[in-house]
Design an enzyme around this catalytic site. Structure first.
Site, short mmCIF file in Angstrom:
data_model
loop_
_atom_site.label_atom_id
_atom_site.label_comp_id
_atom_site.label_asym_id
_atom_site.label_seq_id
_atom_site.Cartn_x
_atom_site.Cartn_y
_atom_site.Cartn_z
N VAL A 17 -15.82 -45.45 8.00
CA VAL A 17 -16.52 -46.73 7.86
C VAL A 17 -15.76 -47.65 6.91
O VAL A 17 -15.52 -48.82 7.20
CB VAL A 17 -17.96 -46.52 7.35
CG1 VAL A 17 -18.67 -47.87 7.18
CG2 VAL A 17 -18.75 -45.64 8.32
N ALA A 46 -10.84 -48.26 -3.63
CA ALA A 46 -10.80 -47.02 -4.41
C ALA A 46 -10.82 -45.82 -3.47
O ALA A 46 -11.68 -45.71 -2.59
CB ALA A 46 -11.99 -46.96 -5.36
N LYS A 106 -27.30 -43.10 2.28
CA LYS A 106 -28.70 -42.74 2.50
C LYS A 106 -29.18 -41.65 1.56
O LYS A 106 -30.30 -41.70 1.06
CB LYS A 106 -28.91 -42.31 3.95
CG LYS A 106 -27.98 -41.21 4.41
CD LYS A 106 -28.10 -40.98 5.90
CE LYS A 106 -27.01 -40.03 6.39
NZ LYS A 106 -25.68 -40.66 6.36
N VAL A 133 -29.40 -46.64 7.32
CA VAL A 133 -30.30 -46.12 8.34
C VAL A 133 -29.90 -46.67 9.70
O VAL A 133 -29.83 -47.89 9.88
CB VAL A 133 -31.77 -46.49 8.06
CG1 VAL A 133 -32.68 -45.96 9.16
CG2 VAL A 133 -32.22 -45.96 6.70
N ILE A 137 -27.96 -50.61 14.01
CA ILE A 137 -29.29 -51.15 14.34
C ILE A 137 -29.85 -51.90 13.14
O ILE A 137 -29.98 -51.32 12.06
CB ILE A 137 -30.26 -50.03 14.74
CG1 ILE A 137 -29.73 -49.26 15.94
CG2 ILE A 137 -31.64 -50.60 15.05
CD1 ILE A 137 -30.55 -48.04 16.30
N GLY A 188 -16.86 -35.12 17.11
CA GLY A 188 -17.01 -35.70 15.79
C GLY A 188 -18.44 -36.05 15.41
O GLY A 188 -18.67 -36.65 14.35
N GLU A 191 -20.33 -32.27 11.64
CA GLU A 191 -19.30 -31.86 10.69
C GLU A 191 -19.07 -30.35 10.81
O GLU A 191 -19.80 -29.65 11.51
CB GLU A 191 -19.74 -32.20 9.26
CG GLU A 191 -19.98 -33.68 9.03
CD GLU A 191 -18.73 -34.52 9.15
OE1 GLU A 191 -17.62 -33.95 8.99
OE2 GLU A 191 -18.85 -35.73 9.43
N LYS A 206 -33.19 -40.70 5.76
CA LYS A 206 -33.45 -42.01 6.35
C LYS A 206 -34.95 -42.30 6.43
O LYS A 206 -35.39 -43.43 6.21
CB LYS A 206 -32.82 -42.09 7.74
CG LYS A 206 -31.30 -41.96 7.71
CD LYS A 206 -30.72 -41.77 9.10
CE LYS A 206 -29.21 -41.59 9.05
NZ LYS A 206 -28.63 -41.31 10.39
N GLY A 307 -20.88 -44.14 14.04
CA GLY A 307 -19.59 -44.72 14.40
C GLY A 307 -19.06 -45.64 13.32
O GLY A 307 -19.83 -46.39 12.72
#
Length: 438
Positions: A17, A46, A106, A133, A137, A188, A191, A206, A307
């Site tokens: 992300v 960072a 979260k 969350v 969306i 993916g 994990e 969430k 994603g």
């Protein structure tokens, strides 16, 4: 064109992300300036490892391991490191320095949200967390702003894309649970340690955030009743299909109104959803949130629940809002006043249930089972015999029956299951699933 004000943006974390957010900040500078009235300068990124491979190629000179120096002097700090520490410490440092914070963390908000929001209020800064969350969306801002004048009675939703992908594969393709999990890992979605997803922790984090926001009260992870999908079998999926349902890992945030006063119920568990319900058609890794408000009525939010690019979209929306606040001036808008509603134990909820039993195939069995339900105050709506097992001599020996109940209190259903387990005519209580969305 008049010279625009420059705002320094610090980015903490450059994972799937974070790298997408950095790319958007670097590539869309002019467009962002038009939307905000300020030039957003990416002051630095960072990272833990300067040489780690990343999804997006980033300018080497922007990478740093000196988080403290990067935060100092920044106007907006984007935290995408994940985890509790050092993310919590860095966010508090940023807020105390007067910076606005954008985060998608979260777990941190579910466990330390009150502390973080209080720190923001003390200095007039803002904390935005749309990405925490359901990824892309937009659900946080509608609850926080658009529906702030309404009364939220209930939120139910599919908040974890990984488990939804697995259950969807099992339902629509008949894929065995183990194979669906392997595919989710390869793609993916899961994990290497899938516990956060499969055991319901991710969805519970969430749910705590949504409940706190919707009901204006403090809800932590410890307040959320949590059950995962580890016990969901291929047979349970097939049984649900036979009865006209689909199994989803569902988060439910509900305001309970009782004579002794209002309370809040927050729970995550696998539940049966009627195939005609909109949430039954949420496929793959998608998420959906169903909001029931007193005046607005039922509202559904649907889209990608995971994603890098999708989540980055939510982050950037918060960044634009924070930049606009800086240009307009004034203090950040804090969290809604707390009502401090008590969190009710899961035993207080009312819903419907599907109970699958393996029983002795003998006269009087159904009568005894019906008596057990009746004694506990749980009304049976339907009974369906789905399978008969033959003994070695061809005689009928065991039967599989499925009982669907009317709405009942959870604690009454638990008492029923205890008595069923103790009954001589019940070989096994195969499964108990709640029925939601009706």
């Amino acid at each position: 064109m008049n010279e625009q004000r420059r705002l320094r943006v610090a980015l903490l974390g450059a994972g799937s992300v974070g790298s997408q957010v950095a790319s958007l900040l670097l590539k869309q500078g002019d467009a962002l300036a038009e939307r905000t009235g300020a030039q957003l300068e990416l002051a630095g990124i960072a990272v833990r490892n300067l040489d780690a491979p990343r999804d997006v190629e980033l300018p080497r000179e922007l990478l740093t391991t000196d988080v403290e120096s990067l935060i100092v002097g920044s106007d907006i700090v984007i935290e995408l490191m994940g985890g509790i520490e050092p993310a919590r410490t860095h966010i508090l440092t940023a807020l105390r320095a007067g910076a606005d914070v954008v985060t998608g963390n979260k777990a941190l908000l579910a466990e330390h949200g009150a502390e973080i929001f209080d720190a923001a209020d003390q200095v007039g800064a803002s904390v935005s967390y749309e990405a925490a969350v359901a990824a892309a969306i937009p659900i946080i801002r509608p609850l926080k702003d658009s529906l702030a004048g309404d009364r939220i009675d209930r939120i139910s939703g599919i908040l974890n894309g990984s488990t939804n992908f697995i259950l969807d594969k099992m339902d629509r393709e008949g894929m065995p649970a183990a194979e669906a999990q392997r595919m989710a890992t390869d793609l993916g979605y899961l994990e290497a340690d899938p516990t956060l997803d499969l055991a319901g922790y991710d969805a519970a984090h969430k749910a705590a955030i949504l409940a706190s926001l919707a009901f204006h009260t403090k809800v932590s992870l410890d307040d959320v009743h949590r059950e995962g999908i580890e016990s969901i079998t291929d047979e349970m999926i097939e049984g649900a299909r036979h009865a006209g349902y689909v199994v989803k890992l569902l988060a439910v945030c509900e305001r309970l109104t009782e004579p002794e006063g209002d309370s809040v119920s927050v729970r995550v568990y696998p539940a049966l959803i009627d195939r005609q319900h909109p949430m039954a058609n949420v496929h793959g890794g998608n998420n959906a949130v169903f909001v029931e408000a007193a005046s607005a009525g039922p509202l559904m939010f649907y889209g990608a629940g995971a994603g890098g690019r999708e989540t980055a979209s939510a982050v950037m929306g918060d960044v634009v809002s924070a930049a606009r606040r800086h240009i307009a001036g004034g203090v950040g808008v804090g969290e809604s006043p707390r009502l401090s509603l008590p969190v009710a134990p899961v035993g207080r909820i009312y819903t419907r249930y599907q109970v699958r039993l393996e029983v002795a195939d003998a006269p009087g069995v159904l009568q005894e089972i019906a008596g057990i339900f009746n004694d506990a105050g749980v009304s049976v709506a339907t009974v369906d015999q789905t399978q008969v097992e033959e003994g070695p001599d061809g005689a009928r020996s065991r039967a599989m029956i499925v009982l669907a109940t009317h709405r009942a209190r959870e604690e009454a259903l638990r008492a029923t299951v205890e008595r069923l387990n103790a009954s001589d005519v019940v070989v096994d209580v195969v499964s108990v699933l709640r029925v939601e969305g009706e």
